[in-house]
Design an enzyme around this catalytic site. Structure first.
Site, PDB file in Angstrom:
ATOM      1  N   HIS A 471      -0.616  -5.616  -1.660  1.00 21.45           N
ATOM      2  CA  HIS A 471      -0.936  -4.191  -1.842  1.00 21.45           C
ATOM      3  C   HIS A 471       0.228  -3.311  -1.371  1.00 21.45           C
ATOM      4  CE1 HIS A 471      -3.816  -0.682  -1.776  1.00 21.45           C
ATOM      5  NE2 HIS A 471      -2.889  -0.243  -0.931  1.00 21.45           N
ATOM      6  N   GLU A 472       0.672  -3.544  -0.157  1.00 21.72           N
ATOM      7  CA  GLU A 472       1.742  -2.704   0.387  1.00 21.72           C
ATOM      8  C   GLU A 472       3.048  -2.912  -0.372  1.00 21.72           C
ATOM      9  OE1 GLU A 472       0.921  -0.344   2.160  1.00 21.72           O
ATOM     10  OE2 GLU A 472      -1.061  -1.071   2.729  1.00 21.72           O
ATOM     11  N   HIS A 475       3.159  -0.668  -3.357  1.00 21.92           N
ATOM     12  CA  HIS A 475       3.677   0.663  -3.023  1.00 21.92           C
ATOM     13  C   HIS A 475       5.202   0.628  -2.940  1.00 21.92           C
ATOM     14  CE1 HIS A 475       0.004   2.851  -2.347  1.00 21.92           C
ATOM     15  NE2 HIS A 475      -0.414   2.060  -1.386  1.00 21.92           N
ATOM     16  N   HIS A 478       6.888   0.625  -6.274  1.00 17.94           N
ATOM     17  CA  HIS A 478       6.808   1.949  -6.892  1.00 17.94           C
ATOM     18  C   HIS A 478       7.978   2.815  -6.406  1.00 17.94           C
ATOM     19  CE1 HIS A 478       3.794   5.353  -8.191  1.00 17.94           C
ATOM     20  NE2 HIS A 478       4.776   5.183  -9.052  1.00 17.94           N
TER      21      HIS A 478
END
Length: 684
Positions: A471-472, A475, A478
């Site tokens: 998940h991290e 980020h 991105h």
């Protein structure tokens, strides 16, 4: 010694963490603010017609200068919250806030942006450049540019106070977690806990010159007890301490109480919203998000709750029957939920989080995650040694293109420490932008709070922790894979807050993908691959108690939205009344009266999710639909490249919905989310 916080931004692109000292921070920030104020005054006094090169480019350089002076201080406040760094953070933050308000309320600067937007050349600007300018004009209005002078001053006063209170909320939470511990001297009380968890507790005790096992409220320690400890009284004790952190209840009642802070934060947010002409803070919050109104968000959350509640009730009934059959528990309590859920999952699916741990050593998980990203996006990820960090556990990694040319870097700080904020997060270190001296490459911080490895062994993750890491990193990608060269909209900047979780939640899908799991889930000692039957059970676990998990997130989202939407200054915050009313509507089990979840809800009281916590579910719809595109194309390589070039590469340079449609060919639907979580069958 030169101040390392004032390194030249081009020749010294990364913070010199091996040299940073708290005493450097305030002089560095003061110098940058003074330099920026002088440069801004000169820009506005020049009297020339504003252009991109004469106005926006210098402003981006000024913004970057502040990021380099302040970013490391803010980061160290989170990962190394010593008294010295806390003190300097609290001294510097008001200065930065005051400067930001000063710039955002500059009438001369606003008029310069307005002139640029009305200029003949504006139509010839690229899409990212036009969005930089239109976003800035919107933000000027949200900073009170159109207010009378007295109201502008009121806006400034309220904003400064809010900044102070939100920091204090986070400090109270950190202090409450650090202040509580339980020393266990009888190992039999730890029955059911894994050997690794007991060893970690023993190491904590040893570090404080204590004999036995020290249990604390950092999440790995809490989870090890609440999910696995057979001793029900021990689980209840940990639950009580955890559920009352920083509140007026529990073992530390009143010591770090966030209650008064919440009341004042909500009051001041409401004041800000009304100053700007909004009925409430929820309306203000949504002006920068995809969702168009609080009513739309409330309907979205309530609809999902309607779909999930029957399944959640059935899951709870099954769990109650299981606990009664297994141990004669006739009244299931909150401190029993995780414990019996794990046992039920083991019985129903033949799947145990602890049994999976040996297959998820951090080095292997990282290699697998990097291999996936390299395959999807045509890049390479390699360790980048020799870069200064803030702790020995931190590693640095370079991203390179297919030709081996480096274009980004990230720091990975994976393990829990006493002075470290709880949770997991990604933050930007440096943003990508085109400068007069060349292209500045992005860098990011990836921070988790996993259990540190025992001596001589790798850290072993649960599958939930694997999800957190992926998940991290989503980020991070991105931020790092952006192709945008305008700093204000590159990477995660300029992205609607309810779309910012799309890349992160998208990455979680791969943690259930058989081909991906076969590539990295290997036993840390034998090297044996995770058996196919376990992979199938893991995939089946995705919908295990998905109704309960969904309602929990919806409860948080509705509470946050309604707390800010329905605030009435004549009545006050009504925090407990609001959470109770939401639970009456959506929950299938209520916590005990002493539970003070809102008192530790830092996402909305100290982070950026105020009246925006719904974003997790909103973005989950987007991410599930995006992953469905891969499923529909048989995971064709071109799908990954298209996702990279639309959603990831373009950052905040276009509206989030526009980018999603560019990738998917249509607007998102909820179908894939319901299918992945097993809720479509429940609703049917």
């Amino acid at each position: 010694m030169p101040n390392p916080l004032l390194n030249d931004p081009i020749t010294q692109p990364l913070p010199a963490f091996d040299q940073l000292q708290p005493e450097h921070a305030e002089p560095a920030l003061d110098a940058v603010l003074e330099q920026n104020r002088a440069q801004l005054a000169a820009l506005l006094a020049a009297g020339q017609t504003p252009t991109w090169n004469t106005l926006i480019e210098p402003l981006e350089t000024m913004s970057d200068r502040i990021q380099r002076a302040w970013g490391p201080v803010s980061h160290l406040f989170s990962v190394n919250n010593t008294p010295a760094w806390r003190e300097v953070y609290n001294v510097c933050l008001p200065k930065l806030t005051e400067y930001s308000i000063e710039v955002s309320q500059s009438e001369a600067l606003y008029q310069a942006y307005l002139a640029l937007s009305n200029s003949a050349e504006f139509a010839d600007y690229s899409t990212p450049r036009r969005k930089v300018i239109t976003d800035a004009l919107r933000d000027f209005k949200l900073s009170g540019i159109g207010l009378p002078d007295a109201d502008k001053e009121r806006y400034k006063t309220v904003s400064l106070k809010l900044s102070e209170l939100q920091t204090k909320f986070e400090e109270h939470l950190i202090d409450a977690i650090q202040a509580w511990s339980k020393l266990v001297t009888d190992e039999s009380l730890l029955a059911g806990m894994s050997e690794a968890a007991r060893q970690a507790a023993a190491e904590k005790a040893k570090s404080k010159d204590l004999q036995g096992w020290l249990l604390t409220l950092d999440f790995p320690s809490f989870d090890a007890v609440i999910t696995y400890a057979d001793n029900r009284a021990l689980r209840e004790e940990l639950y009580t301490a955890y559920a009352t952190r920083a509140s007026d209840q529990g073992p530390q009642a009143g010591q770090f109480d966030n209650g008064p802070l919440m009341d004042e934060i909500l009051s001041l947010r409401h004041t800000l919203a009304q100053l700007l002409g909004f009925a409430n803070y929820a309306e203000l919050s949504l002006t920068t998000k995809m969702a168009e109104s609080p009513t739309e968000v409330d309907s979205f959350l309530a609809d999902l709750a309607h779909r999930a509640k029957p399944r959640a009730q059935a899951e709870l009934d099954e769990l109650r029957a299981f606990a009664l059959r297994l141990d004669g528990i006739d009244t299931l309590q909150p401190w029993d939920i995780a414990y019996y859920s794990e046992k039920l999952k083991t019985e129903k699916l033949g799947l145990s989080e602890e049994a999976l741990r040996p297959y998820f050593p951090i080095p292997g998980v990282l290699r697998g995650m990097f291999a996936l990203v390299e395959r999807l996006y045509g890049i390479r990820i390699e360790e980048a040694p020799g870069i200064a960090t803030w702790h020995a556990d931190v590693t640095t990694w370079a991203l390179k293109n297919a030709e081996g040319i480096e274009f980004g870097l990230f720091y990975l700080d994976p393990y829990a420490r006493p002075e470290k904020r709880s949770g997991a997060w990604m933050d930007e270190c440096i943003s990508r932008r085109r400068t007069p001296d060349g292209l500045q490459h992005p860098s990011a911080y990836l921070v988790c709070n996993f259990t540190p490895p025992p001596a001589g062994k790798p850290a072993l993750l649960t599958h939930d922790e694997v999800l957190t890491l992926f998940h991290e990193f989503g980020h991070g990608l991105h931020h790092l894979l952006t192709a945008v060269e305008e700093g204000s909209v590159s990477g995660i900047r300029g992205v609607a807050w309810d779309a910012v979780e799309l890349p992160s939640q998208f990455m979680e899908n791969w943690c259930y993908d058989p081909a991906t799991l076969r590539g990295f889930a290997r036993h840390w000692e034998s090297g044996a691959a995770l058996p196919d039957d376990q992979i199938e059970k893991l995939r089946a676990s995705r919908s295990f108690q998905s109704g309960l998990a969904t309602l929990r997130q919806l409860e948080f989202g509705l509470f946050d939205l309604r707390l800010h939407r329905d605030y009435d200054p004549s009545i006050g915050a009504r925090v407990l009344d609001t959470i109770q009313a939401v639970r009456d509507e959506v929950a299938v089990m209520h916590p005990p009266a002493f539970n003070r979840m809102p008192w530790s809800f830092s996402h909305i009281f100290a982070g950026g999710y105020a009246a925006g916590y719904y974003s997790y579910k909103w973005a989950e719809v987007l991410s599930a639909d995006a992953f469905a595109a891969f499923e529909e194309t048989g995971f064709a390589p071109e799908t990954g490249i298209r996702f990279r070039d639309t959603v990831l590469a373009q950052g905040g340079s276009k509206e989030a919905m526009e980018l999603f449609i560019e990738f998917r060919g249509r607007k998102p639907t909820v179908d894939a989310l319901l299918r992945h979580s097993g809720l479509s069958e429940a609703h049917a």
